[in-house]
Motif scaffolding. Structure first.
Motif, short mmCIF file in Angstrom:
data_model
loop_
_atom_site.label_atom_id
_atom_site.label_comp_id
_atom_site.label_asym_id
_atom_site.label_seq_id
_atom_site.Cartn_x
_atom_site.Cartn_y
_atom_site.Cartn_z
N ALA A 55 -3.67 -7.27 14.37
CA ALA A 55 -3.34 -6.54 13.14
C ALA A 55 -1.84 -6.27 13.12
CB ALA A 55 -4.12 -5.24 13.06
N THR A 56 -1.17 -6.67 12.03
CA THR A 56 0.28 -6.57 11.94
C THR A 56 0.68 -6.04 10.57
OG1 THR A 56 0.36 -8.60 13.29
CG2 THR A 56 2.44 -7.81 12.38
N ALA A 57 1.69 -5.19 10.50
CA ALA A 57 2.18 -4.70 9.21
C ALA A 57 3.55 -4.06 9.37
CB ALA A 57 1.21 -3.70 8.59
N ASN A 58 4.22 -3.88 8.23
CA ASN A 58 5.47 -3.12 8.15
C ASN A 58 5.14 -1.71 7.66
OD1 ASN A 58 6.08 -6.03 7.78
ND2 ASN A 58 8.19 -5.32 7.72
N PHE A 59 5.76 -0.70 8.27
CA PHE A 59 5.50 0.70 7.95
C PHE A 59 6.81 1.43 7.65
CE2 PHE A 59 2.09 -0.71 10.72
CZ PHE A 59 0.96 -0.20 10.12
N LYS A 60 6.77 2.32 6.65
CA LYS A 60 7.93 3.14 6.34
C LYS A 60 7.49 4.46 5.71
CE LYS A 60 12.39 3.15 3.96
NZ LYS A 60 13.30 2.40 3.05
N PHE A 61 7.90 5.57 6.31
CA PHE A 61 7.63 6.89 5.74
C PHE A 61 8.51 7.15 4.54
CE2 PHE A 61 5.81 8.31 9.91
CZ PHE A 61 4.64 8.83 9.41
N GLU A 62 8.01 8.01 3.65
CA GLU A 62 8.85 8.57 2.59
C GLU A 62 9.37 9.91 3.06
OE1 GLU A 62 6.90 8.82 -1.16
OE2 GLU A 62 6.69 6.67 -1.39
N GLY A 63 10.65 10.17 2.83
CA GLY A 63 11.23 11.46 3.17
C GLY A 63 11.44 11.65 4.66
N THR A 91 3.44 10.78 2.90
CA THR A 91 3.32 9.52 2.17
C THR A 91 4.08 8.43 2.92
OG1 THR A 91 3.21 10.70 0.06
CG2 THR A 91 3.74 8.35 -0.03
N ALA A 92 3.52 7.23 2.94
CA ALA A 92 4.18 6.08 3.57
C ALA A 92 3.88 4.82 2.78
CB ALA A 92 3.74 5.92 5.01
N GLN A 93 4.76 3.84 2.94
CA GLN A 93 4.57 2.51 2.36
C GLN A 93 4.18 1.55 3.48
OE1 GLN A 93 5.03 2.01 -1.02
NE2 GLN A 93 5.52 4.19 -1.20
N TYR A 124 0.84 -1.19 0.00
CA TYR A 124 0.00 0.00 0.00
C TYR A 124 0.88 1.24 0.00
CZ TYR A 124 -3.54 -3.31 1.64
OH TYR A 124 -4.38 -4.38 1.77
N THR A 125 0.50 2.23 -0.79
CA THR A 125 1.05 3.57 -0.67
C THR A 125 -0.08 4.46 -0.18
OG1 THR A 125 2.63 3.24 -2.47
CG2 THR A 125 2.11 5.51 -1.88
N ILE A 126 0.06 5.00 1.00
CA ILE A 126 -1.01 5.76 1.64
C ILE A 126 -0.53 7.19 1.88
CG2 ILE A 126 -0.33 4.84 3.91
CD1 ILE A 126 -3.28 5.13 4.76
N LYS A 127 -1.40 8.15 1.55
CA LYS A 127 -1.09 9.56 1.70
C LYS A 127 -2.15 10.23 2.56
CE LYS A 127 1.18 9.85 -2.82
NZ LYS A 127 1.33 10.63 -4.06
N GLY A 128 -1.72 11.16 3.40
CA GLY A 128 -2.68 11.85 4.25
C GLY A 128 -2.14 13.14 4.81
N ALA A 129 -3.06 14.04 5.12
CA ALA A 129 -2.71 15.33 5.73
C ALA A 129 -3.40 15.41 7.09
CB ALA A 129 -3.14 16.46 4.80
N GLY A 130 -3.83 16.61 7.47
CA GLY A 130 -4.53 16.78 8.75
C GLY A 130 -3.66 17.47 9.78
#
Length: 507
Positions: A81-89, A202-204, A52-58
């Motif tokens: 619920a389990t996942a790997n997370f990594k921000f861009e930049g 943005t994050a992966q 997933y590539t997920i983008k968000g503001a707020g």
């Protein structure tokens, strides 16, 4: 007429808005913004990599209300619920990505989650009641700062547990909180917020799994087996792919010699399936139709060994890999096959003999002759998972001594020079050696499981260690156990493995 046109146009716009607010993506049924952020968020899903590539503001996920982008499902009852997370930049230090459970889409609703921050800090945080300020566990341990993290959020009743890990390490609890005002059915999913209303972050996210566990006293033999996923994984980058799933039981995938198919056990038979997924095809095993999850392929890729209940208990048989009528290797049960010798004639298996309730390792030629006992266990000892190294120099296995935890061992093919390989607190089972002989993949259970058991439906780890020695590293976190990694499931190129994970179907 103009009023009718305007009314129709409004209906269309409302329908489009409704669709945009649900818009399923990957495993998530809903893809929405919470709190009406100034800049809209979005998400995409790469089917091939299942990323997933997920983008968000707020303005924040904090205070008395939230603004963020949210991928979620409605889930009733307990979940993991389990996942790997990594921000861009490397932008705003307070931006957040992670798992969240919340009571509603209202921006001030009850919520709890585990979040990776922009500066690498990982923490559990929550809003205990609607409209109150967010809290975090000042007295608990916060994970050290890092820009790539595995996060797990588990619900047990109204208790929410956040765990986190750096790549290769076991998950550690970083917060535990009871939320009395969280409804039984809650929104559960992945969230991203920027902490800056004028910036979209943005994050992966990959290896995203939401598992519904069973109760501790669950009996699969009377209550039925829960759903299974057949997964493949690159052991060096940790990327996992689900290629097949079913709402009932299947187990123990092998990788076929050509590298284009997997072989797995289901309903007492064996099935093949393309590595990229598709429809399973039943393999002809003749009169053997009560197979368990102990099956293995000879080193030359020509023969298939199986364990089959022939009416007198489990015995060892073999047949051509393309299928056919099996021939018996053992006639005394219980005997459970685990490995071939590189000579493609001898097999190794665990068995009980002479009415003694103790398992030992034996080897025997498929051409006949006497079986050879390789271990001599006492009542507080146990062995399983015996398997030859590709060079034939060792037999690897898991064993416990004096009632201790299960650890990995190896010995010479004649049973001499037994050597312990792991020394940690986990119960380590089923060592599988890569075709190039360099790596051991195995499954690790928590120390709390019953002595000498490898039960189904537990939080487990898959781990990897060099055959030359060195510390194990975690390559997957999952809900599974018995049937997950019982057989050697390495790909021919020694880069991938296959395994089975479990989850009940969500109500």
């Amino acid at each position: 007429m103009e009023k009718n046109k305007i009314f129709a146009l409004c209906c269309i716009l409302l329908m489009q808005l409704s669709f945009a607010q649900s818009n399923p993506i990957g495993i998530f049924e809903n893809n929405v913004d919470i709190g009406n952020p100034k800049l809209a968020g979005s998400a995409t899903y790469d089917e091939n990599s299942q990323t997933y590539t997920i983008k968000g503001a707020g303005y924040n996920i904090w205070g008395q209300r939230d603004e963020h982008h949210y991928l979620y499902n409605m889930i009733k009852g307990d979940f993991i619920a389990t996942a790997n997370f990594k921000f861009e930049g490397h932008n705003e230090v307070h931006r957040k990505i992670g798992w969240m459970a919340r009571s509603s889409k209202e921006d001030n609703s009850v919520m709890v989650g585990g979040f990776l921050h922009g500066d690498g800090l990982t923490a559990g945080q929550w809003r205990e009641r609607k409209g109150v300020a967010m809290e975090n566990p000042y007295d608990d341990v916060w994970a050290p700062k890092r820009y790539y993290e595995i996060i797990q959020l588990e619900r047990k009743g109204n208790t929410f547990i956040v765990r986190a890990a750096h790549p290769g390490e076991p998950l550690q609890v970083i917060s535990t909180k009871t939320i009395d005002f969280m409804p039984e059915e809650a929104l559960v999913g992945i969230v991203i917020g920027s902490h800056d209303e004028d910036v979209v972050e943005t994050a992966q996210v990959w290896n995203a799994r939401i598992d519904q566990p069973v109760q501790e006293d669950y009996n699969p033999n009377s209550e039925g087996w829960i759903g299974c996923r057949l997964e493949t994984m690159n052991v060096f980058d940790g990327k996992r792919k689900v290629i097949y799933d079913k709402e009932s039981r299947f187990e123990a995938p092998n990788w076929m010699p050509k590298g284009d198919e997997l072989l797995f056990n289901m309903d007492g038979s064996l099935y093949t399936i393309p590595v990229e997924g598709g429809n399973p095809n039943k393999l002809n095993t003749g009169s053997a139709d009560q197979l368990n999850n102990d099956h293995c392929i000879s080193f030359n890729g020509k023969l298939l060994g199986i364990s089959h209940n022939d009416g007198n208990g489990s015995n060892v048989f073999y047949l051509p890999l393309e299928g056919g009528e099996p021939k018996a290797v053992t006639t005394t049960s219980p005997s459970y096959l685990h490995g071939w010798a590189p000579n493609n004639r001898d097999v190794v298996y665990v068995a009980q003999r002479n009415g003694v309730n103790i398992y030992d390792i034996y080897k025997k030629s498929i051409r006949g002759g006497k079986e050879i006992k390789l271990t001599n266990n006492g009542k507080l000892e146990h062995v399983d998972g015996c398997e030859y190294s590709p060079d034939g120099k060792y037999i690897y296995y898991n064993g416990s001594t004096n009632g201790g935890t299960m650890q990995l061992w190896r010995m010479k093919p004649d049973g001499s020079n037994k050597e312990q390989l792991t020394f940690d607190q986990y119960n380590n089972w089923f060592p599988h050696i890569s075709p190039d002989g360099k790596w051991i993949a195995f499954i690790s259970f928590e120390p709390t499981i019953e002595l000498n058991s490898h039960p189904s439906y537990k939080r487990v780890m898959l781990r990897l260690m060099p055959t030359s020695g060195g510390a194990p590293k975690v390559i997957a976190y999952l809900y599974g156990g018995q049937g997950t990694l019982n057989v050697n499931s390495w790909s021919p190129d020694s880069k991938h493995i296959s395994f089975v994970s479990n989850s009940k179907k969500f109500e």
